[in-house]
Design an enzyme around this catalytic site. Structure first.
Site, PDB file in Angstrom:
ATOM      1  N   ASP A 144      43.032  40.242  44.704  1.00  0.00           N
ATOM      2  CA  ASP A 144      43.824  41.428  45.082  1.00  0.00           C
ATOM      3  C   ASP A 144      44.197  42.216  43.827  1.00  0.00           C
ATOM      4  OD1 ASP A 144      45.460  43.279  46.297  1.00  0.00           O
ATOM      5  OD2 ASP A 144      47.075  41.876  46.758  1.00  0.00           O
ATOM      6  N   TYR A 154      45.391  37.755  40.781  1.00  0.00           N
ATOM      7  CA  TYR A 154      46.291  38.911  40.842  1.00  0.00           C
ATOM      8  C   TYR A 154      47.325  38.599  41.941  1.00  0.00           C
ATOM      9  CZ  TYR A 154      42.180  41.023  38.605  1.00  0.00           C
ATOM     10  OH  TYR A 154      41.105  41.295  37.805  1.00  0.00           O
ATOM     11  N   CYS A 175      43.438  48.405  47.250  1.00  0.00           N
ATOM     12  CA  CYS A 175      44.163  49.630  47.625  1.00  0.00           C
ATOM     13  C   CYS A 175      43.412  50.866  47.146  1.00  0.00           C
ATOM     14  CB  CYS A 175      45.583  49.601  47.070  1.00  0.00           C
ATOM     15  SG  CYS A 175      45.617  49.522  45.275  1.00  0.00           S
TER      16      CYS A 175
END
Ligand SMILES: C[S@@+](CC[C@H](N)C(=O)[O-])C[C@H]1O[C@@H](n2cnc3c(N)ncnc32)[C@H](O)[C@@H]1O
Length: 474
Positions: free
Chosen positions: A399, A322, A426
């Site tokens: 990620d 990613y 996140c």
């Protein structure tokens, strides 16, 4: 969503914070997710979702009866629930923690990360006390006064347009677009465009990319659905002309959010982002970390974990999954040197093309465009060693987008037998769920840090080091 005035009001005492930006209250045995509250407060709330047979209700605070010591005046009138509630209106979303002091925000985010890791990740409390004693870290403490107050950090902002053509933002969980006249969370370069003074009739969405290095700003304009080609072109050109009259005109492009296609109207269709050692081109709506300090904070943390653990040696074979435009790929290539190799995988074709351009000088980097789950699972060259066996990685940076990596990717990744994975996330809930999948595959959380890269919102970024359990035991 119904408007607060048309809905019943209740007075409740608010319980703990929950993932998603609200606190949990109870009324007659029913759970109510209350936004714009702080744990321990007694508040009057307006129910915004309250079906009789719903498992839980949702509400917004309209009046504070007994406030928390962490309560402050909201810095942004348009996002202030109390001010909006007094008018019987809704606040815009996007600054839902703006009524909480910055130390109070850090504490709540720490509680959320801990709770998710304990409940979904299965990490024992004592282990978390050890691993996560620092809690969520402030990344703005050395900035200007405004930056220390959590303002002026967004390098990317998305806007909607009101039915009368004004720049606006959505109310939470609503299709209603409310006009705005400032965006205090964005870099000053965004305010300087004075977009709220323009007529956006014929436009649906507006995206602004304003690099933290002060280089050229890009404005993307998505014409409204159903508009004729002529009318769409007319709307885009009218706004581009208005922006061209600014002292520092931005680049402007027509944008199709459905396939990320852009058509440059003036300037260029990409922005130049920089870190201390590298330069990156990011085209159109391609991904770049939002907070102005995020590229440094996240690369320092993720590569720091891998370097400290001795997993990133000269000649190592590593993967950046990613990978976006190559934010982590570039320093990984530096770390493994010309004898090493970096496999960099990104799904979006435009962003992957950027990565190819950004890394073209690094021969040790192989850029692959495609879905991580597919590339890890196939017998492509990328997933095989020269001898035809499944390729093994010394270390991986992972990620994923908000939804997390998921069971399939975790399984496929573990099968490549890396020595360590630096996981950047996140979303604490998706991250915690993936930690559990790793645990089920015999892996353990060895280190974790979390950063307040989204001040005044409930969002938080975590960076973790995962290793095979045997590596911790030995
Ligand atoms: C959180 S961003 C991280 C990007 C990059 N690591 C950075 O920090 O700039 C996630 C990236 O994954 C990409 N992506 C989303 N789903 C994907 C998938 N299934 N396979 C490969 N890439 C994907 C997105 O386009 C986006 O660029």
């Amino acid at each position: 969503m119904s408007e607060p005035t048309s809905t019943p009001r209740l007075t409740v005492t608010v319980g703990p914070v929950a993932h998603g930006g609200h606190c949990v209250a109870r009324h007659d045995g029913r759970v109510i997710f209350v936004r714009h509250a702080i744990p321990g407060e007694t508040v009057e709330i307006a129910l915004t979702e309250h079906d009789a047979d719903a498992k839980f209700w949702r509400a917004d605070v309209t009046r504070v009866v007994e406030g928390s010591p962490d309560r402050v005046s909201h810095f942004w009138p348009e996002a202030d629930a109390l001010r909006a509630g007094a008018r019987g209106a809704s606040p815009i979303g996007g600054a839902e923690f703006g009524h909480i002091s910055r130390p109070g925000q850090l504490k709540l985010k720490t509680d959320v990360v801990r709770e998710q890791l304990e409940r979904l990740g299965g990490v024992p409390t004592e282990r978390l006390n050890e691993l996560f004693a620092a809690g969520v870290e402030d990344v703005d403490s050395s900035g200007t006064q405004a930056q220390q107050a959590g303002l002026g950090w967004r390098t990317r902002v998305g806007f909607a347009v009101t039915p009368s053509g004004k720049l606006g933002m959505h109310a939470h969980r609503s299709h209603t677009v409310l006009p705005i006249s400032e965006m205090p969370l964005a870099l000053p370069a965004v305010d300087e465009l004075r977009l709220w003074e323009l007529d956006f009739t014929g436009i649906d969405r507006v995206e602004v990319a304003a690099p933290a290095n002060g280089s050229g700003v890009l404005v993307l304009l998505a014409p409204a659905h159903g508009l004729s080609e002529k009318a769409a072109g007319h709307a885009v050109n009218r706004i581009a002309r208005a922006l061209a009259a600014l002292e520092t005109p931005p680049s402007v492009a027509r944008w199709n959010p459905e396939n990320s296609a852009i058509e440059v109207v003036s300037g260029r269709g990409w922005v130049k982002e920089t870190t201390a050692d590298h330069e990156f081109r990011v085209t159109g709506d391609g991904f770049w970390q939002i907070h102005r300090n995020a590229p440094k904070v996240l690369t320092d943390a993720a590569l720091g974990f891998l370097l400290e653990g001795g997993y990133l040696n000269d000649g190592a074979d590593v993967a950046d999954l990613y990978a976006g435009a190559g934010l982590f790929t570039a320093p990984l290539a530096d770390a493994v040197g010309s004898d090493g190799s970096v496999l960099s995988v990104e799904g979006s074709p435009g962003t992957s093309r950027d990565a190819r351009k950004n890394l073209h000088a690094s021969e040790q980097v192989e850029i692959l465009q495609g879905r991580v789950e597919k590339i890890l699972g196939t017998q492509s060259r990328a997933s095989q060693s020269a001898a035809g066996q499944r390729r093994r990685f010394d270390a991986v940076v992972l990620d994923p987008p908000r939804a997390g990596a998921g069971k399939v990717v975790v399984r496929a990744l573990v099968a490549t037998q890396p020595q360590a994975i630096a996981y950047v996330s996140c979303d604490p809930a998706a991250f915690a769920r993936d930690v559990k999948y790793f645990a089920n595959a015999g892996w353990r959380l060895a280190k974790v840090r979390a950063f307040d890269l989204y001040p005044h919102t409930h969002h938080v970024e975590t960076v973790a080091l995962l290793v095979p359990a045997a590596a911790i035991a030995s």
